[in-house]
Design an enzyme around this catalytic site. Sequence first.
Site, PDB file in Angstrom:
ATOM      1  N   HIS A  48       0.813  -1.221   0.000  1.00  0.00           N
ATOM      2  CA  HIS A  48       0.000   0.000   0.000  1.00  0.00           C
ATOM      3  C   HIS A  48       0.838   1.259   0.000  1.00  0.00           C
ATOM      4  CE1 HIS A  48      -3.592  -2.333   0.361  1.00  0.00           C
ATOM      5  NE2 HIS A  48      -3.234  -2.869   1.497  1.00  0.00           N
ATOM      6  N   ARG A  72       7.208  -5.710   2.904  1.00  0.00           N
ATOM      7  CA  ARG A  72       5.993  -6.362   2.441  1.00  0.00           C
ATOM      8  C   ARG A  72       5.863  -6.130   0.945  1.00  0.00           C
ATOM      9  NH1 ARG A  72      -0.124  -5.386   4.681  1.00  0.00           N
ATOM     10  NH2 ARG A  72       0.191  -3.245   3.928  1.00  0.00           N
ATOM     11  N   ASP A  86      17.662 -10.302  -2.090  1.00  0.00           N
ATOM     12  CA  ASP A  86      18.943  -9.881  -2.680  1.00  0.00           C
ATOM     13  C   ASP A  86      19.292  -8.453  -2.300  1.00  0.00           C
ATOM     14  OD1 ASP A  86      19.068 -11.745  -5.857  1.00  0.00           O
ATOM     15  OD2 ASP A  86      19.426 -12.345  -3.774  1.00  0.00           O
ATOM     16  N   GLU A 151      -5.642 -13.038   6.284  1.00  0.00           N
ATOM     17  CA  GLU A 151      -6.570 -11.898   6.395  1.00  0.00           C
ATOM     18  C   GLU A 151      -7.856 -12.139   5.608  1.00  0.00           C
ATOM     19  OE1 GLU A 151      -4.290  -8.470   5.306  1.00  0.00           O
ATOM     20  OE2 GLU A 151      -3.153  -9.529   3.812  1.00  0.00           O
ATOM     21  N   ASP A 177      -8.305  -6.182   6.280  1.00  0.00           N
ATOM     22  CA  ASP A 177      -8.754  -7.051   5.187  1.00  0.00           C
ATOM     23  C   ASP A 177      -9.604  -8.194   5.702  1.00  0.00           C
ATOM     24  OD1 ASP A 177      -5.725  -6.175   3.732  1.00  0.00           O
ATOM     25  OD2 ASP A 177      -7.647  -5.876   2.727  1.00  0.00           O
TER      26      ASP A 177
HETATM   27  O1  LIG Z   1      -5.412  -5.970   6.737  1.00  0.00           O
HETATM   28  C1  LIG Z   1      -4.728  -5.205   7.434  1.00  0.00           C
HETATM   29  O2  LIG Z   1      -5.143  -4.527   8.392  1.00  0.00           O
HETATM   30  C2  LIG Z   1      -3.291  -5.108   7.116  1.00  0.00           C
HETATM   31  O3  LIG Z   1      -2.760  -5.967   6.436  1.00  0.00           O
HETATM   32  C3  LIG Z   1      -2.578  -3.867   7.534  1.00  0.00           C
HETATM   33  C4  LIG Z   1      -2.872  -2.818   6.500  1.00  0.00           C
HETATM   34  O4  LIG Z   1      -2.579  -3.343   5.225  1.00  0.00           O
HETATM   35  C5  LIG Z   1      -1.987  -1.588   6.717  1.00  0.00           C
HETATM   36  O5  LIG Z   1      -1.763  -1.014   5.471  1.00  0.00           O
HETATM   37  C6  LIG Z   1      -2.614  -0.565   7.613  1.00  0.00           C
HETATM   38  O6  LIG Z   1      -3.850  -0.185   7.109  1.00  0.00           O
END
Ligand SMILES: O=C(O)C(=O)C[C@H](O)[C@@H](O)CO
Length: 253
Positions: A48, A72, A86, A151, A177
């Site tokens: 993100h 991530r 790497d 998630e 999520d």
């Molecule tokens: O689902 C979630 O909560 C995460 O995986 C964390 C978010 O992706 C992170 O970007 C905070 O909103």
Amino acid sequence: MPAPKNPLKQALAECRVQTGIWVNLASPIAVDLLAGAGFDWLLLDGEHGPNTIPTLLTQAQVIGQRCNVVVRPPAGEVRMIKQILDLGVQNVLVPMVDSVEQAQAMARAMRYPPAGVRGLGASVARAADYGRTPEYMANADDEVCLILQVESRAGLAALPGILAVDGVDGVFIGPSDLAADMGFRGDTTHPDVLKAIEGAIAQITASGKAAGILTFDEALARRYRDMGVTFLGVGSDVNLLMRAAGGLAERAR
Ligand SMILES: O=C(O)C(=O)C[C@H](O)[C@@H](O)CO
């Protein structure tokens, strides 16, 4: 010189709580500031945050050894894992893992053959100091740390199998999520979501692997810590700046 010891992997294996924050600004200046703030880890977000391999490299270089770097990727793709490793990054958080097969593929991506499928390119990359540490590959597999994000309802159903995969060091529950997948988009503290999260944390900790989560709520962070979460995300650079700027603007009116 062999691959450097991984302090985060060792701490999680010893069930020591490691707190950190999400870094989404993709700013070398921001990570330079945050690296000295006292967190155990900084997560450079490629899912993100507007990150690319070059921006991740620059931020990892700026952080240096001041705290642990976790990256991530946008998705759990083998090609992305080899690029991240790497760079000399030893800790990877893979989003959206819904099945044992995905977990197995990511575990293989983190390791060199025969245990895995990681390509042997570190000799021309930062991971092995551009070839100056040829011994890197001898123990590199032992010093990488793989944490998978569960998630979704499918991921929760597959959690026992995911936890049994060799090479998975921890499982992180993604509240936002997961809430959305459960039908509670935007409501990460819905009772049904909290029940699912707490049940998952109990399964993860019972397996002996590290449990991870992210919350911006300090009381909830303490609750998760008390439940045994050791990979504990407590905020983000974006959220910190947004709240501080908004609060100052309000007070200055
Ligand atoms: O689902 C979630 O909560 C995460 O995986 C964390 C978010 O992706 C992170 O970007 C905070 O909103």
